[in-house]
Design a protein around this motif. Sequence first.
Motif, PDB file in Angstrom:
ATOM      1  N   LEU A  18       0.347  -1.733   0.468  1.00  0.00           N
ATOM      2  CA  LEU A  18      -0.441   0.085   0.006  1.00  0.00           C
ATOM      3  C   LEU A  18       0.748   1.110  -0.291  1.00  0.00           C
ATOM      4  O   LEU A  18       0.562   2.332  -0.391  1.00  0.00           O
ATOM      5  CB  LEU A  18      -0.609   0.309   1.195  1.00  0.00           C
ATOM      6  N   GLY A  19       1.892   1.411   0.378  1.00  0.00           N
ATOM      7  CA  GLY A  19       2.406   2.215   0.006  1.00  0.00           C
ATOM      8  C   GLY A  19       2.969   3.442   1.400  1.00  0.00           C
ATOM      9  O   GLY A  19       3.038   4.148   1.324  1.00  0.00           O
ATOM     10  N   PHE A  20       2.279   2.960   2.876  1.00  0.00           N
ATOM     11  CA  PHE A  20       2.264   3.492   3.867  1.00  0.00           C
ATOM     12  C   PHE A  20       1.877   2.720   5.304  1.00  0.00           C
ATOM     13  O   PHE A  20       2.135   1.349   5.075  1.00  0.00           O
ATOM     14  CB  PHE A  20       0.888   4.247   3.953  1.00  0.00           C
TER      15      PHE A  20
ATOM     16  N   THR B 117       0.952   3.503   8.470  1.00  0.00           N
ATOM     17  CA  THR B 117      -0.324   3.767   9.530  1.00  0.00           C
ATOM     18  C   THR B 117      -1.678   4.048   8.967  1.00  0.00           C
ATOM     19  O   THR B 117      -1.026   4.128   7.591  1.00  0.00           O
ATOM     20  CB  THR B 117       0.366   5.008   9.927  1.00  0.00           C
ATOM     21  N   GLN B 118      -2.678   3.750   9.650  1.00  0.00           N
ATOM     22  CA  GLN B 118      -3.925   3.947   9.153  1.00  0.00           C
ATOM     23  C   GLN B 118      -4.490   5.668   9.532  1.00  0.00           C
ATOM     24  O   GLN B 118      -4.787   6.383   8.206  1.00  0.00           O
ATOM     25  CB  GLN B 118      -5.353   4.109  10.682  1.00  0.00           C
ATOM     26  N   PHE B 119      -3.379   6.737  10.210  1.00  0.00           N
ATOM     27  CA  PHE B 119      -3.223   7.844   9.673  1.00  0.00           C
ATOM     28  C   PHE B 119      -2.505   8.507   8.129  1.00  0.00           C
ATOM     29  O   PHE B 119      -3.652   9.419   7.809  1.00  0.00           O
ATOM     30  CB  PHE B 119      -2.951   8.884  10.770  1.00  0.00           C
ATOM     31  N   GLU B 120      -1.874   7.886   8.207  1.00  0.00           N
ATOM     32  CA  GLU B 120      -1.126   8.129   6.470  1.00  0.00           C
ATOM     33  C   GLU B 120      -2.402   7.789   5.105  1.00  0.00           C
ATOM     34  O   GLU B 120      -1.990   7.995   4.584  1.00  0.00           O
ATOM     35  CB  GLU B 120      -0.027   7.347   6.988  1.00  0.00           C
ATOM     36  N   GLY B 121      -2.279   6.016   5.872  1.00  0.00           N
ATOM     37  CA  GLY B 121      -3.696   6.037   5.109  1.00  0.00           C
ATOM     38  C   GLY B 121      -4.689   6.744   4.404  1.00  0.00           C
ATOM     39  O   GLY B 121      -5.189   7.053   3.406  1.00  0.00           O
ATOM     40  N   LEU B 122      -5.566   7.151   5.906  1.00  0.00           N
ATOM     41  CA  LEU B 122      -6.078   8.211   5.737  1.00  0.00           C
ATOM     42  C   LEU B 122      -5.643   9.532   4.445  1.00  0.00           C
ATOM     43  O   LEU B 122      -7.213   9.587   3.262  1.00  0.00           O
ATOM     44  CB  LEU B 122      -6.765   8.999   6.405  1.00  0.00           C
TER      45      LEU B 122
ATOM     46  N   ASN C  40      -0.413   2.020  14.179  1.00  0.00           N
ATOM     47  CA  ASN C  40       0.524   0.975  13.097  1.00  0.00           C
ATOM     48  C   ASN C  40       0.434  -0.273  12.670  1.00  0.00           C
ATOM     49  O   ASN C  40      -0.215  -0.887  13.541  1.00  0.00           O
ATOM     50  CB  ASN C  40       2.008   0.370  14.221  1.00  0.00           C
ATOM     51  N   LEU C  41       0.339  -0.476  10.973  1.00  0.00           N
ATOM     52  CA  LEU C  41      -0.400  -1.617   9.939  1.00  0.00           C
ATOM     53  C   LEU C  41      -0.373  -2.551  11.099  1.00  0.00           C
ATOM     54  O   LEU C  41      -0.520  -3.519  10.521  1.00  0.00           O
ATOM     55  CB  LEU C  41       0.060  -0.881   9.356  1.00  0.00           C
ATOM     56  N   GLN C  42       1.563  -2.249  10.916  1.00  0.00           N
ATOM     57  CA  GLN C  42       2.464  -3.523  11.487  1.00  0.00           C
ATOM     58  C   GLN C  42       1.916  -4.295  13.217  1.00  0.00           C
ATOM     59  O   GLN C  42       1.100  -5.485  12.981  1.00  0.00           O
ATOM     60  CB  GLN C  42       3.654  -3.513  11.652  1.00  0.00           C
TER      61      GLN C  42
END
Length: 664
Positions: free
Chosen positions: A228-230, A232-237, A287-289
């Motif tokens: 996805l290239g990010f 964290t959830q916040f970066e995803g938004l 954090n996505l991880q």
Amino acid sequence: MSIQQNIEGLRNELREHNYNYYVLDNPTISDYDFDLKLKELQALEEMHPEFYDANSPTLRVGGEVTKNFNTVVHEHRMYSLDNSYSKDDLLDWEKRIKKMVDGEVHYTCELKYDGASISLTYENGSLLRAVTRGDGTQGDEVTANIKTIKSVPLQLKGDFPAIFDIRGEIVLPFEGFIKMNEERLEAGEEPYRNPRNTASGSLKLQDSAEVAKRPLECLLYNITGPNLGFDTQFEGLEKARQMGFKVPSAAKLVSSVDAIFEFVEYWDEHRHDLPYETDGVVIKVNNLQQQEELGYTAKAPRWAMAYKFKAEQVSTRLNEITYQVGRTGAITPVANLEPVELAGTTVKRASLHNADQIEKLDVREGDTVYVEKGGEIIPKIIAVDFSKRPVDSLSTQYITQCPECQTELVRQEGDAKHYCPNYNGCNVQIIGRIQHYISRKAMDIEGLGGETIALLVNEGLISNYSDLYTLTKEQVLPLERMAEKSAENLINGVETSKQIPFERVLFAIGIRYVGETVAKKLAKHYKSSDAIANASVEDLIAVDEIGDRIAESVVAFFSSEDNKENIEKLKSFGLQLAISAEKLANQTDKLKGQSIVVSGVFETISRTELKKMIEDNGGKVSSSISSKTNFLVAGDKMGPSKLAKAETLGVEIISENDFLLKLR
């Protein structure tokens, strides 16, 4: 400039204007000029069909008619969320998270919009398909209808992953809802009840041109997929905003439960200033991880929690208490109420759960009662206004006989419910069991609905689910509202159900306490219905997560001669009552009885694949390290505290390659 370049130029210009108007709320062109450009593009596309584009802005006006919506399996399951209603709930959730993951934990707080969930799939920047949530595993494809929603980008901007899903809510803003109802009232039509149900109903309209007339919006909140290239959830938004999606700006990144509660309290007070319906806040581990490490329960992600705003309460009169019989024979008392508006819907009935609840609340017919929606979904009675109780009021006497077949009810020790024991003679139970059998999460038999099942039973054509496989078109054609095509669909749907895998058949046959998750566990462990039927209570209890109550229920089910006969009939009709040979070929007992923890980032396989390999080889994936852990599969970036705990307890630590070698 060539005609093709002219067409592409107009498309790009109109997409940008759409984005400015519907996503940024900052129009840079008048409606009149926009319409002129749209008409110019329409004329060029009609003259040059060789340059057709399924995602052209001209298609937003709709016009495609969908008679039947195809069922599509979600590439990535759409889970529901666990709910919390207090700070204590959130503190407990935070404690569980910090036990399971290493390092500092931050949270993304987002508003929970009350609409219809949708999953949009994009490939190479173009909208490929749109699928409703359905049961979380599969939903209905509604792409033609979704394309008419102006805030859904048909072509993405900037940099984007090659393929991904993005999840969101289709909502109907209050302003548009009010305007729609004003128009309906002027036309002498009934107004719509609430924005949420109207938005949800819009997705299943057959004519997309009708959907285009409704001022729906799509608010996005979660990107799912590979690379996805990010991180964290916040970066995803933020990434979603850059790609052209409408992402609410209220989201906030915080690092403590206190900060979460500040967010909750602020929006509980200010939610009425928003243009859309909201019913709470969603808190996600940022954090996505860490999200991946926390994983999922059978129904919900462990890394997310919905905090529901306090439910709305109203008072109304309880006119009558009636009793329903479920497919297992369980009796549920129902309060029939004087209709009352509650959280945007008219409530006429509420569950009273059982005899103990009636006694605890001292609920009586004629009482004025307080009603709220539990989690703002299911109405329930929470109290009685004793000051308004009639002087001639009589205590509620719980029924002693089945309201359907008049059999004497039974109540086992430790069970809150009363039951009708007339398993094979109570029509409502028979109909309920067959309705469960054909339901979407079970056998999902196309062409068969609950009303048709009731007709088939009442006409004497079937008396259990195995009888479905003996039906002929000639038998069902005379039924009410049954035409030639629908009769064919019914028979074909029954035939197709023979391909449904074993774990779903096991869920479908309706063993008490055996839901989807338990059915999967039993199917995986025993591999066939014969092996389950021969298992003792002690054998069953030894299976992971199977307790006394489930074990006793399974044994009781397979002790019944009628049930055994039914299962044998299903076998003779060719249903899948064992795991297929193809699936068995990928399963071994190499890790049987072993508890394994997976942590970190892996190179050759994903964490999901690794966990599946453990389960397929008989192992159990555990979320936390203990003295019972057999070994830890450690990837890159594994937290130091997990590593230290494994070393302290003497738990074997192996690499990804070592693990793969174990399975050779």
